[in-house]
Design an enzyme around this catalytic site. Structure first.
Site, PDB file in Angstrom:
ATOM      1  N   LYS A   1       0.910  -1.516  -0.353  1.00  0.00           N
ATOM      2  CA  LYS A   1      -0.403   0.317   0.312  1.00  0.00           C
ATOM      3  C   LYS A   1       0.883   1.227   0.010  1.00  0.00           C
ATOM      4  O   LYS A   1       0.829   2.026  -0.970  1.00  0.00           O
ATOM      5  CB  LYS A   1      -1.254  -0.035   1.323  1.00  0.00           C
ATOM      6  CG  LYS A   1      -1.304   1.479   1.252  1.00  0.00           C
ATOM      7  CD  LYS A   1      -2.399   1.644   2.954  1.00  0.00           C
ATOM      8  CE  LYS A   1      -1.720   1.432   4.072  1.00  0.00           C
ATOM      9  NZ  LYS A   1      -1.863   3.246   4.314  1.00  0.00           N
ATOM     10  N   ASN A   2       1.754   1.096   0.852  1.00  0.00           N
ATOM     11  CA  ASN A   2       2.804   2.804   1.075  1.00  0.00           C
ATOM     12  C   ASN A   2       3.604   2.472   0.007  1.00  0.00           C
ATOM     13  O   ASN A   2       3.762   3.842   0.353  1.00  0.00           O
ATOM     14  CB  ASN A   2       3.519   2.741   2.225  1.00  0.00           C
ATOM     15  CG  ASN A   2       2.119   2.677   3.244  1.00  0.00           C
ATOM     16  OD1 ASN A   2       1.285   3.042   3.183  1.00  0.00           O
ATOM     17  ND2 ASN A   2       2.429   2.945   4.752  1.00  0.00           N
TER      18      ASN A   2
ATOM     19  N   CYS B   1      -5.632   8.199   8.929  1.00  0.00           N
ATOM     20  CA  CYS B   1      -5.365   7.765   9.829  1.00  0.00           C
ATOM     21  C   CYS B   1      -5.293   8.256  11.392  1.00  0.00           C
ATOM     22  O   CYS B   1      -3.620   9.327  11.228  1.00  0.00           O
ATOM     23  CB  CYS B   1      -5.014   6.294  10.494  1.00  0.00           C
ATOM     24  SG  CYS B   1      -5.533   5.064   9.408  1.00  0.00           S
TER      25      CYS B   1
ATOM     26  N   ASP C   1       3.444   0.452  11.967  1.00  0.00           N
ATOM     27  CA  ASP C   1       2.348  -0.594  11.862  1.00  0.00           C
ATOM     28  C   ASP C   1       1.950  -1.607  12.043  1.00  0.00           C
ATOM     29  O   ASP C   1       1.014  -1.919  12.210  1.00  0.00           O
ATOM     30  CB  ASP C   1       2.333  -0.267  10.342  1.00  0.00           C
ATOM     31  CG  ASP C   1       2.410   1.828   9.723  1.00  0.00           C
ATOM     32  OD1 ASP C   1       2.303   2.779  10.143  1.00  0.00           O
ATOM     33  OD2 ASP C   1       2.701   1.327   8.555  1.00  0.00           O
TER      34      ASP C   1
ATOM     35  N   ARG D   1       0.661  14.075  13.421  1.00  0.00           N
ATOM     36  CA  ARG D   1       1.168  13.591  11.841  1.00  0.00           C
ATOM     37  C   ARG D   1       0.953  15.338  10.832  1.00  0.00           C
ATOM     38  O   ARG D   1       0.263  15.858   9.988  1.00  0.00           O
ATOM     39  CB  ARG D   1       0.388  13.228  10.574  1.00  0.00           C
ATOM     40  CG  ARG D   1      -0.495  11.995  11.555  1.00  0.00           C
ATOM     41  CD  ARG D   1      -1.189  10.950  10.936  1.00  0.00           C
ATOM     42  NE  ARG D   1       0.127  10.313   9.898  1.00  0.00           N
ATOM     43  CZ  ARG D   1      -1.050   8.813   9.231  1.00  0.00           C
ATOM     44  NH1 ARG D   1      -1.599   8.575   9.308  1.00  0.00           N
ATOM     45  NH2 ARG D   1      -0.511   8.304   8.199  1.00  0.00           N
TER      46      ARG D   1
ATOM     47  N   ARG E   1      -8.897  -0.694   3.245  1.00  0.00           N
ATOM     48  CA  ARG E   1      -7.815   0.808   3.226  1.00  0.00           C
ATOM     49  C   ARG E   1      -6.651  -0.044   2.679  1.00  0.00           C
ATOM     50  O   ARG E   1      -5.966   0.541   1.955  1.00  0.00           O
ATOM     51  CB  ARG E   1      -7.632   2.150   3.873  1.00  0.00           C
ATOM     52  CG  ARG E   1      -9.173   3.232   4.128  1.00  0.00           C
ATOM     53  CD  ARG E   1      -9.149   3.989   4.835  1.00  0.00           C
ATOM     54  NE  ARG E   1      -7.304   4.369   4.208  1.00  0.00           N
ATOM     55  CZ  ARG E   1      -6.347   4.745   5.660  1.00  0.00           C
ATOM     56  NH1 ARG E   1      -6.439   5.102   6.641  1.00  0.00           N
ATOM     57  NH2 ARG E   1      -5.528   4.756   5.331  1.00  0.00           N
TER      58      ARG E   1
HETATM   59  N1  EPU Z   1       6.517  14.218  11.056  1.00  0.00           N
HETATM   60  C1  EPU Z   1       6.578  15.185  11.262  1.00  0.00           C
HETATM   61  N2  EPU Z   1       6.382  16.198  10.493  1.00  0.00           N
HETATM   62  C2  EPU Z   1       6.313  16.192   9.679  1.00  0.00           C
HETATM   63  C3  EPU Z   1       6.158  14.402   8.850  1.00  0.00           C
HETATM   64  C4  EPU Z   1       6.421  14.079   9.522  1.00  0.00           C
HETATM   65  O1  EPU Z   1       6.064  16.203  12.823  1.00  0.00           O
HETATM   66  O2  EPU Z   1       6.450  16.775   8.432  1.00  0.00           O
HETATM   67  C5  EPU Z   1       6.367  13.218  12.595  1.00  0.00           C
HETATM   68  C6  EPU Z   1       5.297  12.642  12.341  1.00  0.00           C
HETATM   69  O3  EPU Z   1       3.896  13.547  12.940  1.00  0.00           O
HETATM   70  C7  EPU Z   1       5.323  11.339  12.973  1.00  0.00           C
HETATM   71  C8  EPU Z   1       6.685  10.783  12.407  1.00  0.00           C
HETATM   72  O4  EPU Z   1       7.043  12.712  11.935  1.00  0.00           O
HETATM   73  O5  EPU Z   1       5.146  10.996  14.517  1.00  0.00           O
HETATM   74  C9  EPU Z   1       6.721   9.388  11.599  1.00  0.00           C
HETATM   75  O6  EPU Z   1       5.675  10.670   9.811  1.00  0.00           O
HETATM   76  P1  EPU Z   1       6.010   9.801   8.526  1.00  0.00           P
HETATM   77  O7  EPU Z   1       6.553  11.181   8.220  1.00  0.00           O
HETATM   78  O8  EPU Z   1       7.593   8.759   8.417  1.00  0.00           O
HETATM   79  O9  EPU Z   1       4.743   9.007   8.258  1.00  0.00           O
HETATM   80  P2  EPU Z   1       4.132   8.891   7.297  1.00  0.00           P
HETATM   81  O10 EPU Z   1       4.832   9.957   5.643  1.00  0.00           O
HETATM   82  O11 EPU Z   1       3.017   9.937   7.569  1.00  0.00           O
HETATM   83  C10 EPU Z   1       3.603   6.989   6.603  1.00  0.00           C
HETATM   84  C11 EPU Z   1       3.244   5.707   6.746  1.00  0.00           C
HETATM   85  C12 EPU Z   1       2.187   5.301   7.830  1.00  0.00           C
HETATM   86  C13 EPU Z   1       3.827   5.278   8.485  1.00  0.00           C
HETATM   87  C14 EPU Z   1       4.398   5.800   8.839  1.00  0.00           C
HETATM   88  C15 EPU Z   1       5.705   5.549   9.518  1.00  0.00           C
HETATM   89  C16 EPU Z   1       2.239   6.626   3.814  1.00  0.00           C
HETATM   90  C17 EPU Z   1       0.731   6.688   3.109  1.00  0.00           C
HETATM   91  N3  EPU Z   1       1.961   5.995   5.421  1.00  0.00           N
HETATM   92  O12 EPU Z   1       3.543   8.107   7.094  1.00  0.00           O
HETATM   93  O13 EPU Z   1       1.478   4.322   8.093  1.00  0.00           O
HETATM   94  O14 EPU Z   1       3.113   4.660   9.928  1.00  0.00           O
HETATM   95  O15 EPU Z   1       4.712   6.421   7.221  1.00  0.00           O
HETATM   96  O16 EPU Z   1       6.132   4.759   8.546  1.00  0.00           O
HETATM   97  O17 EPU Z   1       3.354   6.605   3.607  1.00  0.00           O
HETATM   98  C18 EPU Z   1      -0.553   2.925   7.986  1.00  0.00           C
HETATM   99  O18 EPU Z   1      -0.483   2.117   7.004  1.00  0.00           O
HETATM  100  O19 EPU Z   1      -1.283   2.378   9.076  1.00  0.00           O
HETATM  101  C19 EPU Z   1       0.391   4.182   8.043  1.00  0.00           C
HETATM  102  C20 EPU Z   1       0.119   5.408   8.903  1.00  0.00           C
END
Ligand code: EPU
Length: 421
Positions: A22-23, A116, A304, A121, A396
């Protein structure tokens, strides 16, 4: 609305084939916007997050053909118009469109993405990347208007190795002028998948999979093909299913290295498993020992998988401690597990799980995607019937979860219901 009904306690054997990640898929599809020709992506999972991204592509008037697990996209003539809030908020990954459109057209209007409800985030690191490359960001009433006369390579140091900010910065940098360097980049396998795809279009990205990524901007991106890597979170979820209820359950089409942190922890708990080149065979754990787990960015233990793992922790002897370091609010599954018979206490960013405890079927609620997965696992283990409401979240992210589990012996059904006010 949809709910899953499970009659628990059945041993599971046979083979579960893992779908595309998915990601990865949710970033590869928006990346197609950057291409000046047609792209083909194989092994696309059939999940509702992919449908939502297809809807955005259709809205932008791209040509799309989706046949089984293959999607063909020609986005060379899209109409660059504001992406409405109703579509953007369906999922987190919608903001990858913000980056690919900005990267190609130097102008984009889009609303804050969804995803989610597992913590704050914010997207500040993504915006930092945009600004480092010369873009101007205006944020008004949840809407971003981002523009640049010219995008010029820059140096981006991420405050944390954010998956989203790493991918977004790559997407903006591939067509910028000159070199971009991303430091403290996320190292998740999905990032390598995206970089490989963009490189097959003609981009010049090196270092993906390490903490420093270099991107030399190019002017034109041509025809490309890629395959989505196997979903390591789906893989891990079914490996945990095997540890709970397996009788030689084989999880196939996997890259074991991508779930090594889980495999090592399960071995520490006393799980017996056979790891081959592209499969893992596992049976129900016997007399497992409590373990301590801390979530971290890749190659650490994935956040995750912590919720699905918590179901297994309830079956281990002693006190397990699970610490969540990525999100502030990813324990919404715990009250439901406790209702089913678990003994778990939440202590700020940690949970303490005392086991083993017997689980009994209850009516529970999938508050988010991985909480839903955790409760499906609990339902498979529990005595009696478990009903998991609100499972749109689960659908999803897990392709054909009902079919895959039924085929190995689970008594599980998906049904429609009306929420009682
Ligand atoms: N963060 C910030 N500022 C930013 C970006 C992130 O403070 O600009 C913080 C977030 O709040 C969080 C941490 O950094 O505490 C990690 O966030 P990250 O950006 O790595 O996560 P993401 O890109 O929003 C993706 C996956 C998530 C998975 C995370 C961590 C996708 C669409 N989502 O999210 O997947 O948990 O990386 O591996 O790729 C899931 O599949 O259930 C899911 C939530």
């Amino acid at each position: 609305m949809k709910r899953i009904k499970i009659e628990g306690g059945h041993k599971l054997s046979g083979t579960i084939n893992i779908s595309g990640a998915k990601n990865s898929a949710v970033a590869l599809i928006p990346a197609a916007i950057l291409c000046d020709e047609e792209v083909v992506i194989d092994n696309i999972p059939n999940i509702s997050d992919v449908d939502a991204l297809q809807e955005i592509l259709e809205y932008l008037e791209a040509d799309i053909k989706r046949e089984e697990s293959r999607i063909t996209i020609d986005a060379s003539h899209i109409v660059n118009k504001e992406i409405p809030e109703s579509i953007a908020k369906k999922l987190r990954a919608s903001y990858y469109f913000m980056s690919s459109i900005l990267g190609k057209y130097k102008y984009v209007e889009m609303y804050f993405p969804g995803g989610c409800a597992i913590g704050a985030r914010p997207i500040d690191q993504t915006l930092k990347g945009y600004r480092a490359l010369g873009a101007k960001v205006i944020e008004e009433n949840n809407k971003f208007t981002i523009s640049a006369d010219e995008l010029v390579g820059g140096h981006v140091y991420l405050d944390m190795p954010s998956v989203g900010a790493t991918i977004n910065t790559i997407l903006v940098a591939v067509r910028a002028k000159g070199e971009t360097v991303i430091e403290n980049a996320a190292r998740e396998p999905e990032i390598v998948n995206i970089a490989t795809f963009l490189n097959s279009m003609g981009a010049k990205i090196t270092g993906a999979g390490t903490s420093t990524i270099y991107i030399e901007g190019v002017e034109y991106l041509g025809k490309a093909f890629t395959e989505v890597i196997p979903d390591r979170i789906e893989t891990g979820t079914y490996i945990i299913v095997g540890a709970l209820m397996g009788d030689n359950l084989t999880i196939n089409n996997v890259i074991p290295e991508h779930v090594d942190s889980l495999i090592q922890k399960l071995k520490e708990a006393g799980c017996d498993m056979k790891v081959d080149e592209s499969s893992v065979t596992i049976s129900q754990i016997n007399g497992g020992r409590a373990i301590n787990v801390k979530t971290l960015g890749y190659p650490g233990f994935p956040t995750d998988l912590q919720q699905p793992l918590s179901t297994l922790l309830t079956q281990l002897e002693g006190e397990s401690v699970l610490e969540e370091t990525i999100y502030e609010n990813r324990f919404k599954n715990v009250p439901y597990l406790n209702d089913m018979g678990a003994n778990i206490t939440i202590d700020d960013k940690k949970i303490h799980v005392i086991g083993p405890t017997k689980l009994t079927g209850k009516v529970v609620n999938a508050t988010d995607l991985r909480a839903g997965a955790c409760l499906v696992l609990a339902g498979l283990k529990a005595e009696g019937e478990t009903i998991i409401e609100n499972v749109e979240h689960v659908l999803r992210g897990y392709e054909n979860i009902i079919g895959k589990l039924s085929a190995v012996g689970a008594k599980i059904e998906l049904e429609e219901y009306n929420e009682v006010a």
